[in-house]
Design a protein around this motif. Structure first.
Motif, short mmCIF file in Angstrom:
data_model
loop_
_atom_site.label_atom_id
_atom_site.label_comp_id
_atom_site.label_asym_id
_atom_site.label_seq_id
_atom_site.Cartn_x
_atom_site.Cartn_y
_atom_site.Cartn_z
N TYR A 99 0.83 -1.21 0.00
CA TYR A 99 0.00 0.00 0.00
C TYR A 99 0.87 1.25 0.00
O TYR A 99 0.63 2.19 -0.78
CB TYR A 99 -0.92 0.00 1.22
CG TYR A 99 -1.72 1.27 1.37
CD1 TYR A 99 -2.78 1.55 0.52
CD2 TYR A 99 -1.40 2.21 2.34
CE1 TYR A 99 -3.50 2.72 0.62
CE2 TYR A 99 -2.11 3.39 2.46
CZ TYR A 99 -3.16 3.65 1.60
OH TYR A 99 -3.87 4.82 1.71
N SER A 129 -7.44 0.83 -3.73
CA SER A 129 -8.13 1.01 -5.02
C SER A 129 -8.11 2.48 -5.42
O SER A 129 -7.82 2.82 -6.58
CB SER A 129 -9.58 0.55 -4.93
OG SER A 129 -9.64 -0.80 -4.55
N ARG A 171 -5.84 -6.42 -3.14
CA ARG A 171 -7.11 -5.80 -2.77
C ARG A 171 -8.21 -6.67 -3.35
O ARG A 171 -7.92 -7.64 -4.08
CB ARG A 171 -7.21 -4.38 -3.35
CG ARG A 171 -6.96 -4.30 -4.83
CD ARG A 171 -6.87 -2.89 -5.32
NE ARG A 171 -8.14 -2.42 -5.83
CZ ARG A 171 -8.59 -2.67 -7.07
NH1 ARG A 171 -7.87 -3.39 -7.91
NH2 ARG A 171 -9.74 -2.22 -7.49
N SER A 222 -6.29 -1.36 2.96
CA SER A 222 -5.94 -2.51 2.12
C SER A 222 -6.93 -2.73 0.98
O SER A 222 -6.57 -3.31 -0.04
CB SER A 222 -5.81 -3.78 2.97
OG SER A 222 -7.05 -4.18 3.44
N ASN A 223 -8.16 -2.28 1.14
CA ASN A 223 -9.12 -2.44 0.04
C ASN A 223 -9.50 -1.11 -0.59
O ASN A 223 -9.25 -0.86 -1.75
CB ASN A 223 -10.39 -3.13 0.54
CG ASN A 223 -10.21 -4.62 0.62
OD1 ASN A 223 -9.66 -5.22 -0.29
ND2 ASN A 223 -10.62 -5.21 1.72
#
Lengths: 188, 459
Positions: A130, B144, B171, B139-140
């Motif tokens: 991330y 995105s 993701r 994380s999702n």
């Protein structure tokens, strides 16, 4: 550094809320019944339940919002005056610093170890992915990012990266951040 | 720019609400205010998704020009059509007086109002203080958003392995994209992906929900009880936490609240509410997959009520159901896209090998009535239902929709193996319940109103 990750309230609040609820229900029903000078009719019960609901909700809110105030104070002390980047670093100093340095080394895409199917769903791996964005993870890339992968090894003298059956020769260390976090570069 | 970024969806929603509520003299200012942001946010997110599908670069200038230009054009068109952008001031009806609360009641109302303002203000402040930190948020949803923002598109021209960002970062690409689109929108306005400001729209959902709950319950249960219900809603620690993070459960919970609230109003006789209920239900389908559990229940409840309602002729009943059902098609682009790309959109639970786990039924029941996260609302709701449920014509139907929605989660955890092993019957289940919590507060108001539901329609 985490302040409000856990929202469960202590057991004391359950007992308090239920006590307030029970007492108010009883008092409400008795008062309503007395007003009507009749038996414990359904109408009395309705008013009692309404009073109990409102009182219990307010008691709960008083406790809950006091806890909330504590979280707010802690976060104000921790974050006020920091930039967004500094706040991210404060939450997770090691990974944020590694990602920032790795982004400067990696031009566009990278290959990640451990792979998803082999323990790559853990917090440090996902968080690094991330933080590395907008860099893109690829199955095969010039740069290899290794994050807390116990199966991976790098021999700096032989310039060799090994992980199980994978053996890559002629691999340079591009960013030696720590024993668990580093970036390698395959020779073209 | 933050203010502009948040004002644009609000303006879009305000205009959309004006169009949807045209000719409805009962729609008050508070109702429009509370509906505007959620409605506009869904419109904006769908628009960005469609622009992405059309390969229009999700870059600041084209997108900002389109969105702000659209606001201006829509306002002019609505004015040209004679649609009032501001609700007409209502005069006091016969027999009504302008007398407000007096004495102790006024003092209590002021204190409760201050409590609500302080809580909402503190949530907004906290949201502007903390970076995105909750695991599922970054994380999702934020992963995105970052992907779409930095690539200025939906990554549709990538090889299959990386199509729609799959494989580029871990993701779940099959999740509906309202949340990432709104984060991307914020960052388009800001000019960079800001880990704090990207999610600053989430507390506005909480503000909208609180405002709607107050507006809807004010005339049903009176001033003090309606304020108490809002205090109760806002006292949920989990709700507050979600309002400062980038989760999708809070937006979903507000869309369900608005949809159910409009459904109740529709049953009470307000014609325009059928359409609004359908629109908000459609928005819910664009937020999280859980919206799919709600929509059929709402449609079924409406169909049953309409079938039993003799005061409407057959044509009118069909029209009401159509007004509820057709707006769901607005979300068709996402579901068609998902259907077409199904093999690359992530894993799906196996619903063919069901296993009955009675232990989970007990555990889930204990969590439902656990007051740790949701005040005493779920605890009281069955009692209120038993005591007051038959006194309001809409309450049984709304109650069945909500009970069915919660029961669906019970069924998933009790029967579907994936839900038992992969999802935590604790954290995730609480999140599921969170999506029903504002609706439960509204239902409590309707039940406590004891048949005064008709009054809920104007606030």
């Amino acid at each position: 550094m985490v302040t409000i990750n856990t929202v469960f309230l202590p057991r004391g609040v359950y007992a308090s809320a239920l006590t307030v609820l029970g007492l108010t229900l009883l008092a409400g029903v008795l008062l309503a019944a007395a007003e009507r000078k009749g038996s414990l009719a359904v109408a009395s019960l309705r008013r009692g339940v309404t009073a109990a609901f409102a009182a219990a909700a307010l008691a709960y809110a008083a406790f809950s919002d006091t806890v909330w105030l504590g979280w707010l104070k802690a976060d104000t002390v921790a974050f006020l005056g920091l930039t967004s980047g500094q706040k991210v670093e404060r939450m997770d100093p090691a990974l944020a610093a590694f990602a920032a340095r790795a982004r400067a080394v990696i031009p566009g895409s990278y290959q990640l170890y451990p792979p998803r199917e082999d323990g790559g769903g853990s917090y440090p791996v996902l968080r690094t992915e991330y933080l590395l964005l907008p860099l893109r993870k690829r199955r095969d890339a010039e740069h290899i990012v290794v994050v807390a992968d116990a199966k991976a090894g790098y021999d700096r003298f032989r310039r060799r990266f090994t992980r199980g059956p994978v053996v890559l020769e002629g691999v340079d260390m591009a960013l030696p951040f720590s024993a668990d976090l580093y970036v390698l570069r395959k020779r073209p | 720019m933050v203010v502009l970024a948040l004002a644009a969806p609000f303006a879009l929603g305000w205009l959309a609400a004006a169009a949807l509520l045209r000719g409805d003299t009962e729609a008050g200012l508070l109702e429009r205010l509370s509906c505007a942001f959620p409605l506009g946010a869904a419109v904006l997110a769908m628009e960005l998704f469609l622009l992405g599908l059309a390969r229009v670069p999700l870059a600041p200038w084209p997108v900002l020009a389109i969105v702000f230009g659209e606001v201006v054009v829509a306002a002019l068109v609505l004015r040209g059509l004679g649609i009032e952008l501001l609700p007409a001031r209502r005069s006091q009806g016969a027999g009504q007086t302008a007398r407000g609360p007096a004495g102790v009641e006024r003092l209590a109302a002021v204190l409760l109002g201050l409590w609500i303002c302080a809580k909402l203000g503190s949530v907004l402040f906290e949201a502007g203080l903390r970076p995105i930190w909750a695991w599922d948020s970054w994380s999702n949803w934020s992963a995105s958003a970052k992907l779409f923002y930095h690539s200025q598109g939906l990554l549709l021209d990538e090889p299959a392995e990386y199509f729609f960002g799959r494989g580029v970062a871990s993701r779940i690409p099959g999740y509906p994209p309202l949340n990432p689109m709104l984060q991307a929108w914020m960052c388009l306005c800001l000019g960079s992906f800001d880990e704090v400001l990207a999610k600053l729209w989430t507390p506005l959902y909480l503000v909208s929900g609180a405002l709607y709950l107050y507006a809807a319950s004010r005339r049903v249960v009176g001033l003090l009880l309606s304020l108490t219900l809002v205090v109760a809603l806002l006292s949920s620690p989990l709700l507050s936490y979600h309002a400062v993070e980038a989760y999708s459960d809070l937006p979903l919970s507000i869309y369900l609240l608005l949809s159910l609230g409009c459904f109740i109003q529709a049953v009470q006789g307000r014609w325009s509410a059928w359409l609004l209920s359908g629109v908000f239900c459609g928005c819910a389908l664009f937020v999280k997959d859980e919206g799919v559990l709600f929509a059929p229940l709402l449609l079924a409840a409406a169909a049953v009520w309409l079938a039993r309602e003799r005061s409407l002729d057959r044509g009118r009943r069909a029209a009401a159901l159509a007004r509820l059902a057709l707006p769901l098609l607005l979300m068709a682009p996402w579901y068609l896209f998902k259907l077409r790309c199904a093999p690359t959109m992530g894993t799906v639970s196996d619903f063919t090998a069901l296993i009955f786990r009675p232990g989970n039924l007990v555990k889930a029941s204990a969590l439902l009535f656990n007051v740790g996260n949701f005040s005493v609302v779920f605890l009281f709701l069955p009692v209120l239902g038993l005591l007051h449920g038959r006194r309001d014509r809409a309450a049984p139907y709304a109650g069945l929709v909500l009970a069915g929605y919660i029961a669906a989660f019970f069924a998933l955890y009790v029967f579907v193996p994936d839900y038992d092993t992969h999802f935590n019957l604790g954290t995730v289940f609480f999140r599921n319940l969170l999506t029903a919590y504002p609706s439960a507060c509204l239902l409590a108001a309707v039940l406590l109103g004891e048949g005064r539901g008709r009054a809920m329609i104007s606030a």
